[in-house]
Design an enzyme around this catalytic site. Structure first.
Site: not given
Ligand code: XIL
Length: 299
Positions: A127, A169, A206, A235, A237
């Site tokens: 990020e 990432n 996401h 990741e 969802d």
């Molecule tokens: C999130 C986790 O799912 C949570 O449990 C935590 O509180 C915060 O982080 N991007 C990422 C992940 O790279 O590490 C994040 O995970 C979600 C967004």
């Protein structure tokens, strides 16, 4: 095939999930995770605050619980994440300049040494780009150490564990038209041209009403692959878990030869960091959602 992991393996890919160490005592959770997935990402346990809570004092107890569960159940592991503006321990938040730069290097070396030869892909940097239309780097303590912090992280990582694929990432980089996507593309192109060691790009994916899935995701994945890196959906969802969108994302990965696999960010909706969006493949009782069947049929 009857599971996500086995179905993905038919094309040489994997299907993974985020695993939370605190849920490894929940047999509904572990039975689904053990059955369906063949790649594991620690949801929080390999982050900087977890692995180096005090400067120079590494703690891998929670990370190893996730790692050992994965390996004992025959799964590969993605490492997440070595350099990030978020979830930094307090001591790191308070550093700047050359001291922070050195702490980042030492952190990468310390964590990667512990897992040397054991991690398939590492998210080396997470990020680093700003949201919105600027295409700029995100302001952070790491960014303020100098624009070269990302390439220093990757060079450090390559030396620390040459066997791991090294990934950049990020989120909101799935739509080819977004400025953030273009900025990440320019960075990866530059790294490949200059020989900075980068092997893969992770698309967090996401998807929700604010950053919806767009069918040009496939174009994005292919354009990055054409730069000479692997790509992965890291990741996933999707708000509301529409079966058709889950199927489309799955097909997008399968359409791109260099797409290594898909990881969903949790098992049941109740395990999601955005549980109110019911964005995952399993209901809270462990039953399969329509999106699960759509993914399995698309693989
Ligand atoms: C999130 C986790 O799912 C949570 O449990 C935590 O509180 C915060 O982080 N991007 C990422 C992940 O790279 O590490 C994040 O995970 C979600 C967004």
């Amino acid at each position: 095939e009857s599971t996500l992991g086995a179905a993905a393996a038919q094309s040489g890919r994997y299907f993974g999930t985020a695993i939370a160490s605190g849920k490894l005592g929940d047999s509904t959770y572990t039975s689904i995770a053990a059955r369906e997935f063949n790649m594991v990402t620690a949801e929080n346990e390999m982050k900087i605050d977890a692995t180096e809570p005090q400067r120079g004092q590494f703690n891998f107890s929670a990370a190893d619980r996730v790692y050992n569960w994965a390996v004992q159940n025959g799964k590969q592991v993605r490492g997440h994440t070595l350099a990030w503006h978020s979830q930094q321990p307090g001591w790191m938040q308070n550093l700047s300049g050359s001291a922070l730069r050195q702490a980042m290097i030492d952190h990468i070396k310390g964590v990667m040494a512990h897992y040397k030869g054991k991690i398939t892909q590492w998210d080396v940097v997470n990020e680093a780009f700003a949201d919105g239309s600027s295409g700029a780097r995100r302001d952070s303590n790491l960014q303020r150490t100098g624009n070269d912090w990302i390439e220093v992280a990757f060079r450090t990582a390559r030396a620390a564990d040459p066997s791991a694929k090294l990934c950049y990432n990020d989120y909101n980089v799935e739509n080819w038209n977004w400025a953030k996507t273009q900025a990440m593309y320019a960075m990866v192109r530059d790294f490949k041209q200059r020989g900075v060691p980068i092997d893969c790009v992770g698309f967090q994916s996401h998807f929700n009403s604010g950053s919806p899935y767009d069918s040009n995701f496939r174009t994005t994945l292919q354009n990055f692959a054409d730069l000479g890196v692997d790509v992965a959906i890291t990741e996933l969802d999707i708000q509301g878990a529409p079966a058709s969108t889950y199927a489309n994302v799955t097909k997008d990965c399968l359409a791109v030869e260099r797409c290594l696999g898909i990881t969903v960010w949790g098992v049941r909706d109740s395990d999601s960091w955005r549980s109110e969006q019911t964005p995952l493949l399993f209901n809270n009782d462990g039953s399969k959602k329509p999106a699960y069947t759509a993914v399995l049929n698309a693989l």
